[in-house]
Design a protein around this motif. Structure first.
Motif, PDB file in Angstrom:
ATOM      1  N   GLY A  11      25.140  18.805  34.939  1.00 16.11           N
ATOM      2  CA  GLY A  11      26.105  19.321  35.688  1.00 16.11           C
ATOM      3  C   GLY A  11      25.698  20.427  36.670  1.00 16.11           C
ATOM      4  N   THR A  12      24.272  20.878  36.715  1.00 20.34           N
ATOM      5  CA  THR A  12      24.052  22.152  37.225  1.00 20.34           C
ATOM      6  C   THR A  12      23.518  21.594  38.879  1.00 20.34           C
ATOM      7  OG1 THR A  12      21.643  21.851  36.515  1.00 20.34           O
ATOM      8  CG2 THR A  12      23.120  23.247  35.272  1.00 20.34           C
ATOM      9  N   HIS A  13      23.442  22.563  39.697  1.00 22.27           N
ATOM     10  CA  HIS A  13      22.747  22.486  40.972  1.00 22.27           C
ATOM     11  C   HIS A  13      21.596  21.926  40.963  1.00 22.27           C
ATOM     12  CE1 HIS A  13      22.186  23.129  45.354  1.00 22.27           C
ATOM     13  NE2 HIS A  13      21.152  23.762  44.827  1.00 22.27           N
ATOM     14  N   ASP A  14      20.608  22.413  40.247  1.00 24.80           N
ATOM     15  CA  ASP A  14      19.434  21.777  39.880  1.00 24.80           C
ATOM     16  C   ASP A  14      19.079  20.369  39.702  1.00 24.80           C
ATOM     17  OD1 ASP A  14      18.376  24.182  41.096  1.00 24.80           O
ATOM     18  OD2 ASP A  14      17.724  24.861  39.127  1.00 24.80           O
ATOM     19  N   ALA A  15      19.951  20.248  38.763  1.00 23.40           N
ATOM     20  CA  ALA A  15      20.022  18.492  38.174  1.00 23.40           C
ATOM     21  C   ALA A  15      20.475  17.769  38.995  1.00 23.40           C
ATOM     22  CB  ALA A  15      21.040  18.575  36.955  1.00 23.40           C
ATOM     23  N   TYR A  16      21.722  18.064  40.048  1.00 18.82           N
ATOM     24  CA  TYR A  16      21.979  17.154  41.258  1.00 18.82           C
ATOM     25  C   TYR A  16      20.932  17.173  42.310  1.00 18.82           C
ATOM     26  CZ  TYR A  16      26.797  16.476  39.408  1.00 18.82           C
ATOM     27  OH  TYR A  16      27.771  15.881  38.607  1.00 18.82           O
ATOM     28  N   ARG A  17      20.357  18.143  42.381  1.00 19.01           N
ATOM     29  CA  ARG A  17      19.150  18.309  43.493  1.00 19.01           C
ATOM     30  C   ARG A  17      17.926  17.303  42.879  1.00 19.01           C
ATOM     31  NH1 ARG A  17      17.346  22.298  47.620  1.00 19.01           N
ATOM     32  NH2 ARG A  17      19.642  22.712  47.494  1.00 19.01           N
ATOM     33  N   VAL A  18      17.790  17.318  41.697  1.00 20.10           N
ATOM     34  CA  VAL A  18      16.480  16.480  41.133  1.00 20.10           C
ATOM     35  C   VAL A  18      16.882  14.891  41.422  1.00 20.10           C
ATOM     36  CG1 VAL A  18      15.521  15.641  39.120  1.00 20.10           C
ATOM     37  CG2 VAL A  18      15.712  17.947  39.608  1.00 20.10           C
ATOM     38  N   LEU A  19      18.444  14.671  41.233  1.00 18.10           N
ATOM     39  CA  LEU A  19      18.887  13.275  41.563  1.00 18.10           C
ATOM     40  C   LEU A  19      18.623  12.735  42.859  1.00 18.10           C
ATOM     41  CD1 LEU A  19      22.388  11.957  40.025  1.00 18.10           C
ATOM     42  CD2 LEU A  19      21.671  11.886  42.505  1.00 18.10           C
ATOM     43  N   VAL A  20      18.888  13.697  43.708  1.00 14.53           N
ATOM     44  CA  VAL A  20      18.873  13.217  45.111  1.00 14.53           C
ATOM     45  C   VAL A  20      17.473  13.293  45.738  1.00 14.53           C
ATOM     46  CG1 VAL A  20      19.336  14.050  47.497  1.00 14.53           C
ATOM     47  CG2 VAL A  20      21.102  14.275  46.011  1.00 14.53           C
ATOM     48  N   LEU A  21      16.645  14.168  45.465  1.00 10.70           N
ATOM     49  CA  LEU A  21      15.328  14.280  45.915  1.00 10.70           C
ATOM     50  C   LEU A  21      14.405  13.077  45.109  1.00 10.70           C
ATOM     51  CD1 LEU A  21      14.300  17.963  46.252  1.00 10.70           C
ATOM     52  CD2 LEU A  21      14.896  16.209  47.901  1.00 10.70           C
TER      53      LEU A  21
END
Length: 421
Positions: free
Chosen positions: A164-174
Protein backbone atom coordinates in the motif's frame (compact mmCIF):
# COMPACT_ATOMS: atom_id res chain seq x y z
CA UNK A 1 -1.51 -26.41 -21.78
CA UNK A 2 1.46 -28.78 -21.82
CA UNK A 3 -0.42 -31.14 -24.14
CA UNK A 4 -1.33 -28.35 -26.56
CA UNK A 5 1.90 -26.47 -27.36
CA UNK A 6 2.08 -24.10 -30.35
CA UNK A 7 2.97 -26.05 -33.47
CA UNK A 8 5.53 -23.65 -34.95
CA UNK A 9 8.35 -21.41 -33.84
CA UNK A 10 6.42 -18.33 -34.96
CA UNK A 11 3.47 -19.38 -32.81
CA UNK A 12 5.76 -19.83 -29.82
CA UNK A 13 7.25 -16.37 -30.37
CA UNK A 14 3.83 -14.77 -30.62
CA UNK A 15 2.68 -16.64 -27.51
CA UNK A 16 5.78 -15.52 -25.55
CA UNK A 17 5.26 -11.90 -26.56
CA UNK A 18 1.64 -12.22 -25.51
CA UNK A 19 2.66 -13.72 -22.16
CA UNK A 20 5.00 -10.85 -21.33
CA UNK A 21 2.37 -8.33 -22.37
CA UNK A 22 -0.25 -9.87 -20.12
CA UNK A 23 1.99 -10.06 -17.05
CA UNK A 24 2.00 -6.28 -17.23
CA UNK A 25 -1.71 -6.17 -17.95
CA UNK A 26 -2.38 -8.34 -14.90
CA UNK A 27 -0.76 -5.72 -12.71
CA UNK A 28 -3.14 -3.03 -13.90
CA UNK A 29 -6.29 -5.15 -14.30
CA UNK A 30 -6.10 -6.36 -10.71
CA UNK A 31 -5.21 -3.12 -8.95
CA UNK A 32 -5.54 -0.30 -11.48
CA UNK A 33 -8.73 1.11 -9.97
CA UNK A 34 -7.23 0.93 -6.48
CA UNK A 35 -4.04 2.64 -7.72
CA UNK A 36 -6.01 5.71 -8.75
CA UNK A 37 -8.21 5.75 -5.66
CA UNK A 38 -5.63 4.83 -3.01
CA UNK A 39 -2.37 6.29 -4.39
CA UNK A 40 -3.57 9.11 -6.66
CA UNK A 41 -6.39 9.86 -4.16
CA UNK A 42 -9.10 10.23 -6.78
CA UNK A 43 -12.64 9.54 -5.48
CA UNK A 44 -14.18 6.31 -6.74
CA UNK A 45 -16.95 8.29 -8.43
CA UNK A 46 -14.36 10.33 -10.35
CA UNK A 47 -12.48 7.19 -11.33
CA UNK A 48 -15.67 5.66 -12.69
CA UNK A 49 -16.59 8.86 -14.54
CA UNK A 50 -13.03 9.28 -15.80
CA UNK A 51 -12.87 5.71 -17.09
CA UNK A 52 -16.17 6.29 -18.86
CA UNK A 53 -14.97 9.54 -20.49
CA UNK A 54 -11.66 7.91 -21.41
CA UNK A 55 -13.54 5.00 -22.91
CA UNK A 56 -15.70 7.32 -25.00
CA UNK A 57 -12.64 9.24 -26.18
CA UNK A 58 -10.78 6.04 -27.06
CA UNK A 59 -13.90 4.66 -28.75
CA UNK A 60 -14.19 7.79 -30.87
CA UNK A 61 -10.53 7.48 -31.76
CA UNK A 62 -10.92 3.77 -32.35
CA UNK A 63 -13.63 4.25 -34.95
CA UNK A 64 -10.98 5.87 -37.11
CA UNK A 65 -7.68 4.68 -35.64
CA UNK A 66 -8.61 1.06 -34.91
CA UNK A 67 -10.04 0.40 -38.36
CA UNK A 68 -7.29 2.41 -40.04
CA UNK A 69 -4.56 0.59 -38.11
CA UNK A 70 -6.12 -2.76 -39.04
CA UNK A 71 -6.18 -1.64 -42.66
CA UNK A 72 -2.51 -0.58 -42.44
CA UNK A 73 -1.64 -3.97 -40.96
CA UNK A 74 -3.38 -5.68 -43.89
CA UNK A 75 -1.73 -3.51 -46.52
CA UNK A 76 1.78 -2.85 -45.14
CA UNK A 77 2.56 -5.68 -42.73
CA UNK A 78 1.13 -6.45 -39.31
CA UNK A 79 4.30 -6.91 -37.26
CA UNK A 80 5.66 -3.36 -37.50
CA UNK A 81 2.25 -1.77 -37.05
CA UNK A 82 1.54 -3.90 -33.97
CA UNK A 83 4.93 -3.02 -32.46
CA UNK A 84 4.12 0.66 -32.93
CA UNK A 85 0.87 0.33 -30.99
CA UNK A 86 2.74 -1.40 -28.14
CA UNK A 87 5.20 1.50 -27.95
CA UNK A 88 2.35 4.02 -27.70
CA UNK A 89 0.66 1.91 -25.04
CA UNK A 90 3.88 1.79 -22.99
CA UNK A 91 4.26 5.58 -23.08
CA UNK A 92 0.62 6.16 -22.14
CA UNK A 93 0.78 3.68 -19.26
CA UNK A 94 3.95 5.28 -17.90
CA UNK A 95 1.98 8.53 -17.88
CA UNK A 96 -0.23 7.14 -15.10
CA UNK A 97 2.43 8.16 -12.57
CA UNK A 98 1.82 11.80 -13.55
CA UNK A 99 -1.96 11.54 -13.29
CA UNK A 100 -2.33 13.78 -10.23
CA UNK A 101 -5.74 15.15 -11.23
CA UNK A 102 -8.92 14.16 -12.97
CA UNK A 103 -8.11 15.32 -16.51
CA UNK A 104 -4.50 14.05 -16.62
CA UNK A 105 -5.94 10.71 -15.49
CA UNK A 106 -8.53 10.78 -18.31
CA UNK A 107 -5.95 11.67 -20.98
CA UNK A 108 -3.49 8.97 -19.89
CA UNK A 109 -6.11 6.22 -19.67
CA UNK A 110 -7.78 7.23 -22.96
CA UNK A 111 -4.44 7.10 -24.77
CA UNK A 112 -3.63 3.67 -23.37
CA UNK A 113 -7.09 2.32 -24.23
CA UNK A 114 -6.96 3.66 -27.79
CA UNK A 115 -3.53 2.13 -28.35
CA UNK A 116 -4.74 -1.19 -26.96
CA UNK A 117 -7.73 -1.26 -29.32
CA UNK A 118 -5.54 -0.40 -32.31
CA UNK A 119 -3.07 -3.09 -31.27
CA UNK A 120 -5.77 -5.75 -31.20
CA UNK A 121 -6.68 -4.87 -34.79
CA UNK A 122 -3.03 -4.98 -35.89
CA UNK A 123 -2.46 -8.33 -34.17
CA UNK A 124 -5.38 -10.00 -35.98
CA UNK A 125 -3.53 -10.59 -39.27
CA UNK A 126 -0.61 -12.09 -37.30
CA UNK A 127 -2.93 -14.57 -35.60
CA UNK A 128 -4.66 -15.46 -38.87
CA UNK A 129 -1.33 -15.88 -40.71
CA UNK A 130 0.38 -18.02 -38.06
CA UNK A 131 -2.72 -19.69 -36.61
CA UNK A 132 -2.78 -22.65 -38.99
CA UNK A 133 -6.00 -24.10 -40.36
CA UNK A 134 -8.09 -22.70 -37.49
CA UNK A 135 -6.72 -19.40 -36.22
CA UNK A 136 -9.70 -19.27 -33.85
CA UNK A 137 -8.23 -22.26 -31.98
CA UNK A 138 -4.82 -20.59 -31.80
CA UNK A 139 -6.59 -17.48 -30.49
CA UNK A 140 -8.06 -19.65 -27.75
CA UNK A 141 -4.56 -20.91 -26.91
CA UNK A 142 -3.32 -17.31 -26.74
CA UNK A 143 -6.10 -16.48 -24.34
CA UNK A 144 -5.01 -19.33 -22.09
CA UNK A 145 -1.47 -17.93 -22.21
CA UNK A 146 -2.94 -14.50 -21.50
CA UNK A 147 -4.43 -15.73 -18.28
CA UNK A 148 -1.18 -17.35 -17.17
CA UNK A 149 0.41 -13.93 -17.52
CA UNK A 150 -2.49 -12.17 -15.82
CA UNK A 151 -2.34 -14.60 -12.88
CA UNK A 152 1.33 -13.79 -12.35
CA UNK A 153 0.56 -10.08 -12.63
CA UNK A 154 -2.30 -10.52 -10.16
CA UNK A 155 0.06 -12.00 -7.56
CA UNK A 156 2.44 -9.06 -7.94
CA UNK A 157 -0.49 -6.63 -7.80
CA UNK A 158 -1.69 -8.27 -4.61
CA UNK A 159 1.70 -7.52 -3.08
CA UNK A 160 1.45 -3.86 -4.11
CA UNK A 161 -2.05 -3.53 -2.65
CA UNK A 162 -1.04 -5.24 0.57
CA UNK A 163 2.04 -3.01 1.02
CA UNK A 164 0.00 0.00 0.00
CA UNK A 165 2.92 2.44 -0.28
CA UNK A 166 3.50 5.02 -2.99
CA UNK A 167 6.64 3.19 -4.19
CA UNK A 168 4.81 -0.14 -4.39
CA UNK A 169 2.06 1.35 -6.54
CA UNK A 170 4.63 3.07 -8.75
CA UNK A 171 6.41 -0.25 -9.34
CA UNK A 172 3.05 -1.68 -10.38
CA UNK A 173 2.48 1.01 -13.03
CA UNK A 174 6.03 1.16 -14.41
CA UNK A 175 6.21 -2.63 -14.51
CA UNK A 176 3.15 -2.61 -16.73
CA UNK A 177 4.77 -0.13 -19.13
CA UNK A 178 8.05 -2.08 -19.27
CA UNK A 179 6.14 -5.27 -20.07
CA UNK A 180 4.73 -3.60 -23.19
CA UNK A 181 8.23 -2.61 -24.30
CA UNK A 182 9.54 -6.16 -23.79
CA UNK A 183 6.56 -7.61 -25.65
CA UNK A 184 7.31 -5.39 -28.65
CA UNK A 185 11.01 -6.33 -28.59
CA UNK A 186 10.17 -10.05 -28.72
CA UNK A 187 8.21 -9.50 -31.94
CA UNK A 188 11.51 -8.75 -33.68
CA UNK A 189 12.08 -12.53 -33.59
CA UNK A 190 8.85 -13.09 -35.53
CA UNK A 191 9.09 -13.38 -39.33
CA UNK A 192 7.18 -10.44 -40.84
CA UNK A 193 3.84 -11.07 -42.54
CA UNK A 194 3.78 -10.09 -46.19
CA UNK A 195 1.25 -7.34 -46.98
CA UNK A 196 -1.96 -8.48 -48.65
CA UNK A 197 -3.18 -6.90 -51.89
CA UNK A 198 -6.18 -4.64 -51.64
CA UNK A 199 -9.49 -6.21 -52.60
CA UNK A 200 -11.66 -4.83 -55.38
CA UNK A 201 -14.66 -2.73 -54.38
CA UNK A 202 -15.15 -0.12 -51.64
CA UNK A 203 -12.16 0.45 -49.40
CA UNK A 204 -13.89 0.25 -45.99
CA UNK A 205 -15.94 -2.88 -46.60
CA UNK A 206 -16.23 -3.78 -42.91
CA UNK A 207 -18.22 -0.61 -42.22
CA UNK A 208 -20.76 -1.70 -44.87
CA UNK A 209 -21.33 -5.13 -43.34
CA UNK A 210 -24.44 -4.43 -41.25
CA UNK A 211 -24.78 -7.89 -39.65
CA UNK A 212 -21.12 -7.78 -38.61
CA UNK A 213 -21.67 -4.32 -37.12
CA UNK A 214 -24.69 -5.62 -35.19
CA UNK A 215 -22.64 -8.53 -33.83
CA UNK A 216 -19.95 -6.05 -32.86
CA UNK A 217 -22.50 -4.11 -30.82
CA UNK A 218 -23.82 -7.24 -29.10
CA UNK A 219 -20.32 -8.45 -28.32
CA UNK A 220 -19.58 -5.02 -26.87
CA UNK A 221 -22.50 -5.34 -24.47
CA UNK A 222 -21.34 -8.82 -23.49
CA UNK A 223 -17.76 -7.58 -23.11
CA UNK A 224 -18.81 -5.44 -20.16
CA UNK A 225 -18.45 -8.72 -18.26
CA UNK A 226 -14.66 -8.36 -18.40
CA UNK A 227 -14.98 -5.26 -16.19
CA UNK A 228 -17.10 -7.08 -13.60
CA UNK A 229 -14.08 -8.82 -12.06
CA UNK A 230 -11.68 -5.89 -12.50
CA UNK A 231 -13.90 -2.95 -11.50
CA UNK A 232 -17.17 -3.96 -9.88
CA UNK A 233 -16.05 -6.89 -7.72
CA UNK A 234 -12.99 -5.15 -6.14
CA UNK A 235 -15.04 -2.08 -5.21
CA UNK A 236 -18.03 -4.17 -4.11
CA UNK A 237 -15.78 -6.36 -1.97
CA UNK A 238 -14.25 -3.34 -0.20
CA UNK A 239 -17.40 -1.22 0.12
CA UNK A 240 -20.27 -3.66 0.59
CA UNK A 241 -18.85 -6.87 2.09
CA UNK A 242 -16.78 -8.00 5.05
CA UNK A 243 -14.59 -10.29 2.93
CA UNK A 244 -10.81 -9.84 3.37
CA UNK A 245 -9.24 -7.44 0.89
CA UNK A 246 -6.63 -9.98 -0.26
CA UNK A 247 -9.53 -11.86 -1.84
CA UNK A 248 -9.37 -9.31 -4.68
CA UNK A 249 -6.28 -11.09 -5.97
CA UNK A 250 -7.85 -14.42 -5.08
CA UNK A 251 -10.84 -13.84 -7.34
CA UNK A 252 -8.55 -12.95 -10.23
CA UNK A 253 -6.44 -16.05 -9.65
CA UNK A 254 -9.48 -18.33 -9.62
CA UNK A 255 -10.65 -16.75 -12.85
CA UNK A 256 -7.32 -17.09 -14.60
CA UNK A 257 -6.66 -20.66 -13.47
CA UNK A 258 -10.00 -21.78 -14.88
CA UNK A 259 -9.38 -19.97 -18.16
CA UNK A 260 -5.88 -21.45 -18.49
CA UNK A 261 -7.20 -24.95 -17.83
CA UNK A 262 -10.36 -24.77 -19.91
CA UNK A 263 -10.27 -22.09 -22.65
CA UNK A 264 -8.74 -24.32 -25.33
CA UNK A 265 -11.19 -27.11 -24.53
CA UNK A 266 -14.14 -24.69 -24.41
CA UNK A 267 -13.18 -23.36 -27.85
CA UNK A 268 -12.77 -26.81 -29.42
CA UNK A 269 -16.42 -27.45 -30.30
CA UNK A 270 -17.30 -23.84 -31.06
CA UNK A 271 -16.16 -24.10 -34.66
CA UNK A 272 -19.02 -22.53 -36.60
CA UNK A 273 -20.90 -19.22 -36.32
CA UNK A 274 -24.01 -21.16 -35.26
CA UNK A 275 -22.11 -22.78 -32.39
CA UNK A 276 -20.76 -19.37 -31.49
CA UNK A 277 -24.30 -17.97 -31.29
CA UNK A 278 -25.33 -20.74 -28.89
CA UNK A 279 -22.27 -20.02 -26.76
CA UNK A 280 -23.24 -16.34 -26.57
CA UNK A 281 -26.69 -17.34 -25.29
CA UNK A 282 -25.27 -19.67 -22.65
CA UNK A 283 -22.79 -17.06 -21.47
CA UNK A 284 -25.58 -14.53 -20.90
CA UNK A 285 -27.37 -16.95 -18.56
CA UNK A 286 -24.14 -17.67 -16.67
CA UNK A 287 -23.41 -13.96 -16.21
CA UNK A 288 -26.91 -13.37 -14.80
CA UNK A 289 -26.46 -16.18 -12.28
CA UNK A 290 -23.06 -14.83 -11.24
CA UNK A 291 -24.47 -11.33 -10.72
CA UNK A 292 -27.20 -12.73 -8.46
CA UNK A 293 -24.66 -14.64 -6.35
CA UNK A 294 -22.39 -11.58 -6.02
CA UNK A 295 -25.33 -9.49 -4.83
CA UNK A 296 -25.96 -11.96 -1.99
CA UNK A 297 -22.44 -11.46 -0.55
CA UNK A 298 -23.41 -8.17 1.14
CA UNK A 299 -24.56 -8.24 4.76
CA UNK A 300 -23.26 -11.72 5.59
CA UNK A 301 -20.25 -12.88 7.67
CA UNK A 302 -16.81 -12.65 6.11
CA UNK A 303 -16.48 -16.38 5.48
CA UNK A 304 -19.88 -16.53 3.79
CA UNK A 305 -19.08 -13.47 1.67
CA UNK A 306 -15.81 -15.09 0.57
CA UNK A 307 -17.56 -18.35 -0.37
CA UNK A 308 -20.26 -16.52 -2.32
CA UNK A 309 -17.78 -14.31 -4.17
CA UNK A 310 -15.55 -17.22 -5.14
CA UNK A 311 -18.58 -19.25 -6.25
CA UNK A 312 -19.77 -16.32 -8.36
CA UNK A 313 -16.33 -16.01 -9.96
CA UNK A 314 -16.45 -19.69 -10.99
CA UNK A 315 -19.87 -19.27 -12.60
CA UNK A 316 -18.87 -15.98 -14.21
CA UNK A 317 -15.71 -17.56 -15.62
CA UNK A 318 -17.68 -20.38 -17.23
CA UNK A 319 -19.70 -17.70 -19.01
CA UNK A 320 -16.48 -15.92 -19.92
CA UNK A 321 -15.12 -19.08 -21.57
CA UNK A 322 -18.23 -19.35 -23.76
CA UNK A 323 -18.29 -15.63 -24.54
CA UNK A 324 -14.62 -15.53 -25.55
CA UNK A 325 -14.83 -18.66 -27.69
CA UNK A 326 -17.92 -17.27 -29.43
CA UNK A 327 -16.17 -13.99 -30.17
CA UNK A 328 -13.09 -15.76 -31.54
CA UNK A 329 -15.15 -17.86 -33.92
CA UNK A 330 -17.56 -15.23 -35.17
CA UNK A 331 -15.05 -12.41 -35.60
CA UNK A 332 -12.72 -14.58 -37.72
CA UNK A 333 -15.27 -16.75 -39.55
CA UNK A 334 -17.25 -13.79 -40.84
CA UNK A 335 -14.19 -11.72 -41.83
CA UNK A 336 -12.80 -12.08 -45.40
CA UNK A 337 -9.08 -13.04 -45.36
CA UNK A 338 -8.04 -10.03 -47.44
CA UNK A 339 -9.46 -7.63 -44.83
CA UNK A 340 -8.81 -9.42 -41.54
CA UNK A 341 -7.22 -6.43 -39.84
CA UNK A 342 -9.96 -4.06 -40.97
CA UNK A 343 -12.75 -6.40 -39.83
CA UNK A 344 -11.11 -7.12 -36.48
CA UNK A 345 -10.60 -3.38 -36.08
CA UNK A 346 -14.36 -2.99 -36.41
CA UNK A 347 -15.06 -5.91 -34.07
CA UNK A 348 -12.72 -4.35 -31.54
CA UNK A 349 -15.05 -1.37 -31.33
CA UNK A 350 -17.31 -3.61 -29.25
CA UNK A 351 -14.60 -3.95 -26.64
CA UNK A 352 -14.10 -0.19 -26.90
CA UNK A 353 -17.79 0.26 -26.16
CA UNK A 354 -17.43 -1.92 -23.08
CA UNK A 355 -14.41 0.08 -21.93
CA UNK A 356 -16.34 3.31 -22.48
CA UNK A 357 -19.57 2.53 -20.67
CA UNK A 358 -18.65 -0.51 -18.57
CA UNK A 359 -16.88 1.06 -15.57
CA UNK A 360 -19.39 3.88 -15.13
CA UNK A 361 -22.34 1.54 -15.65
CA UNK A 362 -21.04 -1.06 -13.20
CA UNK A 363 -20.03 1.44 -10.53
CA UNK A 364 -23.33 3.32 -10.82
CA UNK A 365 -25.53 0.24 -10.79
CA UNK A 366 -23.64 -2.38 -8.81
CA UNK A 367 -21.65 -0.29 -6.31
CA UNK A 368 -23.70 2.90 -5.86
CA UNK A 369 -27.20 1.42 -6.25
CA UNK A 370 -26.30 -1.92 -4.73
CA UNK A 371 -28.05 -5.25 -4.97
CA UNK A 372 -30.80 -4.27 -7.48
CA UNK A 373 -28.11 -2.94 -9.81
CA UNK A 374 -26.55 -6.39 -10.05
CA UNK A 375 -29.89 -7.78 -11.26
CA UNK A 376 -30.15 -5.08 -13.94
CA UNK A 377 -26.63 -5.82 -15.19
CA UNK A 378 -27.34 -9.56 -15.27
CA UNK A 379 -30.53 -8.97 -17.27
CA UNK A 380 -28.56 -6.88 -19.77
CA UNK A 381 -26.19 -9.81 -20.37
CA UNK A 382 -29.08 -12.24 -20.87
CA UNK A 383 -30.81 -10.00 -23.41
CA UNK A 384 -27.60 -9.59 -25.43
CA UNK A 385 -27.03 -13.35 -25.37
CA UNK A 386 -30.56 -14.07 -26.59
CA UNK A 387 -30.18 -11.60 -29.46
CA UNK A 388 -26.95 -13.18 -30.71
CA UNK A 389 -28.42 -16.26 -32.49
CA UNK A 390 -30.88 -14.09 -34.44
CA UNK A 391 -28.08 -11.75 -35.51
CA UNK A 392 -25.78 -14.59 -36.53
CA UNK A 393 -28.52 -16.08 -38.73
CA UNK A 394 -28.92 -12.67 -40.35
CA UNK A 395 -25.15 -12.55 -40.98
CA UNK A 396 -25.15 -16.05 -42.46
CA UNK A 397 -27.99 -15.21 -44.83
CA UNK A 398 -26.20 -12.04 -45.90
CA UNK A 399 -22.93 -13.86 -46.54
CA UNK A 400 -24.72 -16.62 -48.46
CA UNK A 401 -26.29 -13.97 -50.69
CA UNK A 402 -22.88 -12.35 -51.20
CA UNK A 403 -21.35 -15.71 -52.10
CA UNK A 404 -23.99 -16.23 -54.78
CA UNK A 405 -23.46 -12.72 -56.14
CA UNK A 406 -19.68 -13.20 -56.09
CA UNK A 407 -19.93 -16.50 -57.99
CA UNK A 408 -21.98 -14.80 -60.69
CA UNK A 409 -19.51 -11.90 -61.01
CA UNK A 410 -16.06 -12.57 -62.53
CA UNK A 411 -13.18 -11.79 -60.18
CA UNK A 412 -9.63 -10.77 -60.91
CA UNK A 413 -7.34 -13.79 -60.46
CA UNK A 414 -9.87 -15.24 -58.02
CA UNK A 415 -8.78 -12.83 -55.29
CA UNK A 416 -11.70 -10.43 -55.27
CA UNK A 417 -13.39 -10.17 -51.87
CA UNK A 418 -17.17 -9.71 -51.87
CA UNK A 419 -18.49 -6.37 -50.73
CA UNK A 420 -20.82 -6.76 -47.73
CA UNK A 421 -24.22 -5.18 -48.13
Amino acid sequence: MASLPPASGAQRTLALSNFVYTVGSGLYLTAGVLYFTEDRHLPASQVGLGLGIAGLLSLAAGIAAGIAVGHLADRYGARGVYMGTLAVQALATAGFVRADGFWPFVVAVASAMAAKGAGNAARGPLIRHYGGDRPQAFRGYLRAVTNVGISLGAVLAGWAVQVGTHDAYRVLVLGNALAFVASAALLLLLPPVAPRPAADGPRWIALRDRPYLALTLLDGVMAIQFRVLTVAVPLWLVVATTAPHWLISGTMLVNTVIVVACQVRASRNIDTPTAGAVAYRRSGVAFLLACVIISLSAGVPAWAAAVLLLSAVVVHTIGELWHSAAGFEISFALAPPLATGQYLGVFGLGAGLAEAVGPTLLISLCVTWGRPGWYVVGALFVLAGLAAPLTVRWAQRRHADMAITSSETPSVEGATAPTPG
